[in-house]
Enzyme design. Structure first.
Site, PDB file in Angstrom:
ATOM      1  CG  ASP A 312      40.259  21.464 -29.437  1.00 50.36           C
ATOM      2  OD1 ASP A 312      39.097  21.941 -29.749  1.00 50.36           O
ATOM      3  OD2 ASP A 312      41.419  21.726 -29.234  1.00 50.36           O
ATOM      4  CD  GLU A 506      41.158  27.919 -28.737  1.00 47.48           C
ATOM      5  OE1 GLU A 506      42.000  27.920 -29.247  1.00 47.48           O
ATOM      6  OE2 GLU A 506      40.435  27.489 -28.207  1.00 47.48           O
TER       7      GLU A 506
HETATM    8  C1  GLC Z   1      41.937  24.710 -29.632  1.00 42.50           C
HETATM    9  C2  GLC Z   1      41.022  24.464 -30.580  1.00 42.50           C
HETATM   10  C3  GLC Z   1      41.196  24.295 -32.008  1.00 42.50           C
HETATM   11  C4  GLC Z   1      42.663  23.892 -33.381  1.00 42.50           C
HETATM   12  C5  GLC Z   1      43.680  23.211 -31.876  1.00 42.50           C
HETATM   13  C6  GLC Z   1      44.769  23.000 -32.077  1.00 42.50           C
HETATM   14  O1  GLC Z   1      41.842  24.862 -29.015  1.00 42.50           O
HETATM   15  O2  GLC Z   1      39.970  24.654 -30.180  1.00 42.50           O
HETATM   16  O3  GLC Z   1      40.343  24.149 -33.377  1.00 42.50           O
HETATM   17  O4  GLC Z   1      42.187  22.745 -33.978  1.00 42.50           O
HETATM   18  O5  GLC Z   1      43.590  24.073 -30.257  1.00 42.50           O
HETATM   19  O6  GLC Z   1      45.443  24.200 -32.138  1.00 42.50           O
END
Ligand code: GLC
Length: 614
Positions: A312, A506
């Site tokens: 991530d 988030e």
């Molecule tokens: C974010 C998320 C993830 C996402 C990634 C790219 O922090 O946790 O779900 O795909 O970053 O945006």
């Protein structure tokens, strides 16, 4: 004419010769290198290409940078980058399909110009439509699709989304989220299809929707995320070191973890998902990005996952303050591609150093690169690296809007109905109020044009109020009042109060208290105290209505319906009946969370699976 992979395979290929016109103009015949031969399997092509790569080129393939961090496109060649991404809301200045296609094609041409000409994977969070693209159709967020309980619909939505992504030149979506939301105070609850692993597993049908037949037009790489246990974290007593729930610690035995959170990933692997994203969260105190046994032995070994594992966003960094330690721990744990995403030179230096010091085996690098390349060959990136601009006409199309409107209808859950729905023909004066009655941005929620989303008219779509006005018969007078007194409300035949949440994404959406905001509570109590009232909840999760419920005549959960708010009105005037069922338990109090804990606080307001029809 578009040559599809199958057509090329039909060509009897012993040695397929390509005529390359050299700069001098003289024709020279160059043997097609095996990795460029579409008649070979993806695995064979990957093996051939790997054998030709330097360590720098291999590490480059494992490096993913955010588009905004690439100040100089020449860096794509300089670092042999394998992937770029658009983070939430990261769009080109010209946020149109053509603007995106020009951007992604520009990046691709830089990659194609490198020594081996390996095309890029370009990823984006198309989690409820191509939500970074202005004018794209935004579908109900996953929690609404969980309420619809229609895997085939979820697959159709994923396909429509894939087409609106393909129109931009992106070829990878970080979706579906197969998180099992066990505590709806979590800011990512709406990204979950529900609280039960069996329901979430059914919705892995999205994988087939996104990926279709890999290599075919409109097929994009999907991502099962976030591995593992992201929806099962423990509520933090204080948020001093982070969020209340998001990216927290999932404290479960392995048996519990496997039972609650693993089944959706097993289903996604069976569906052929090409990538899996690791969770920011921890399991019993150890970051998931460092969990070698779960990533390598369980996901890749036991489940047989053949695709690649992507970290991530800077998730690797959270392992250790020593970046080299963090990098080698994640790569040795089985992470194949690192979403750096900004200081990619630092990542390349760190991993190179770890390999040269013998702390990351070359065999691990080769395995990671093989996994990445295999997906690039599988999805036809070498044959079709540039945008298929024929999909631009589908962006925001009527067909996709109709599909989204159907999904809205199927997602609505009728929780209470004292003979108010469908709205009777005797209702001639309709009052509409509440924070989310006429606010497109609030219907969309987070991950909508921007990362966090925001209220107001942020893109093209129809609000719930607009849908009501369009649906109501000519004899019905509809007044939208943002603030209303009891005396005013009493003059109407029916009051519709559309309550909800301001958008979030988030951990920023983690809350201690699920109560209605003060304005919505006041509006509900005022209107429902004066006239028959229908309350519609536009939210990413259940909100507390326990005290207001006795005076509410009818109650509908609309979740985050997306751009086609008219789908809500479709169900209020009938004749179709509601079919949605709760994908999560609707608590009576904050104290009843997470689900599954000993219910010392009595039964919920509405149980999982509840939903009325009329
Ligand atoms: C974010 C998320 C993830 C996402 C990634 C790219 O922090 O946790 O779900 O795909 O970053 O945006």
């Amino acid at each position: 004419m578009r040559w599809r992979t199958e057509t090329l395979k039909a060509v009897p290929v012993l040695v397929c010769l390509a005529l390359a016109v050299a700069p001098a103009g003289e024709a020279r015949v160059t043997a097609l290198l095996p990795y460029r031969d579409p008649a070979l399997t993806a695995q064979a092509r990957a093996a051939d290409l790997l054998s030709r790569m330097t360590l720098a080129e291999k590490i480059g393939q494992m490096t993913q940078a955010e588009r905004g961090a690439v100040r100089d496109p020449a860096d794509i060649g300089r670092y042999a980058l394998g992937s770029l991404l658009s983070g939430g809301g990261s769009a080109p200045p010209d946020n149109t399909p053509a603007g995106w296609a020009d951007m992604t094609d520009g990046f691709q041409k830089a990659a194609l110009g490198t020594r081996l000409g390996i095309p890029l994977l370009y990823g984006t969070d198309a989690v409820h439509g191509n939500n970074n693209l202005l004018g794209a159709v935004l579908f109900p967020h996953n929690i609404g699709l969980g309420a619809a309980r229609d895997p085939a619909l979820t697959a159709r939505i994923a396909r429509a989304t894939a087409e609106e992504v393909a129109a931009t030149g992106a070829n990878w979506t970080f979706s579906p989220c197969l998180c099992v939301a066990r505590d709806v105070r979590w800011g990512r609850t709406y990204e979950s299809f529900g609280e039960r692993p069996d329901l979430v597993s059914q919705m892995s049908s999205a994988v087939a929707g996104y990926q279709g037949t890999p290599g075919e037009p409109g097929s994009i790489l999907a991502t099962a995320k976030h591995f593992l246990g992201d929806g099962g974290t423990t509520f933090a007593s204080s948020s001093t070191d982070g969020y209340l729930l998001d990216q927290g610690d999932t404290r479960l035995t392995e048996t519990q973890l496997r039972a609650l959170h693993l089944p959706p990933f097993r289903a996604a692997v069976r569906a052929g998902v090409g990538s899996v994203m690791v969770s920011f969260s921890s399991w019993n105190g150890v970051k998931m990005h460092a969990q070698a046994r779960l990533i390598s032995e369980v996901l890749k070994g036991e489940l047989g996952f053949q695709g690649f594992v992507v970290s991530d966003w800077a998730g690797v960094d959270q392992i250790s303050p020593d970046y080299s330690v963090a990098v080698r721990t994640a790569i040795n744990a089985g992470v194949d591609m690192v979403m750096v995403p900004n200081d990619y030179p630092r990542f390349v230096r760190a991993l190179t150093g770890e390999v040269k010091a013998g702390r990351v085996p070359v065999a691990r690098i080769d395995d990671a690169v093989t996994r990445i390349l295999t997906q690039k060959f599988r999805f036809g990136l070498f044959e079709h690296p540039l945008t298929d601009r024929s999909f631009a006409s589908g962006v925001g199309s009527a067909a996709h809007r109709d599909l989204a409107r159907q999904a809205v209808r199927e997602s609505l859950v009728l929780l209470k109905n004292d003979h108010l729905l469908p709205i009777s023909s005797s209702v001639k004066r309709l009052l509409v109020t509440g924070s989310s009655a006429d606010d497109l941005g609030r219907q969309l929620g987070g991950w909508s044009v921007t990362w966090q989303g925001k209220g107001g008219r942020t893109t093209t779509g129809t609000t719930i109020l607009a849908g009501l006005r369009a649906q109501a018969g000519s004899g019905v007078k509809i007044d939208h009042l943002e603030n209303v007194s009891a005396a005013q409300a009493a003059r109407y035949d029916l009051g519709v109060v559309v309550v909800g949440e301001a958008p979030y994404a988030e951990g920023k959406g983690d809350v201690r208290d699920l109560s209605l905001n003060a304005a919505d509570r006041r509006a509900t109590e005022t209107v429902c105290g004066a006239v028959n009232c229908l309350v519609i909840v536009v939210s990413g999760r259940p909100l507390l209505l326990t005290d207001q419920l006795p005076r509410i005549g009818a109650l509908v959960a609309a979740w985050l319906p997306g751009t086609e708010g008219a789908g809500v009105a479709d169900m209020l005037f009938g004749p179709a009946s509601f079919t949605g069922r709760l994908p999560v338990t609707w608590p009576r109090t904050n104290g009843q969370l997470p689900v599954g804990r000993p219910q010392d606080a009595g039964p919920p307001l509405f149980p999982y699976g509840f939903g009325l029809s009329h």
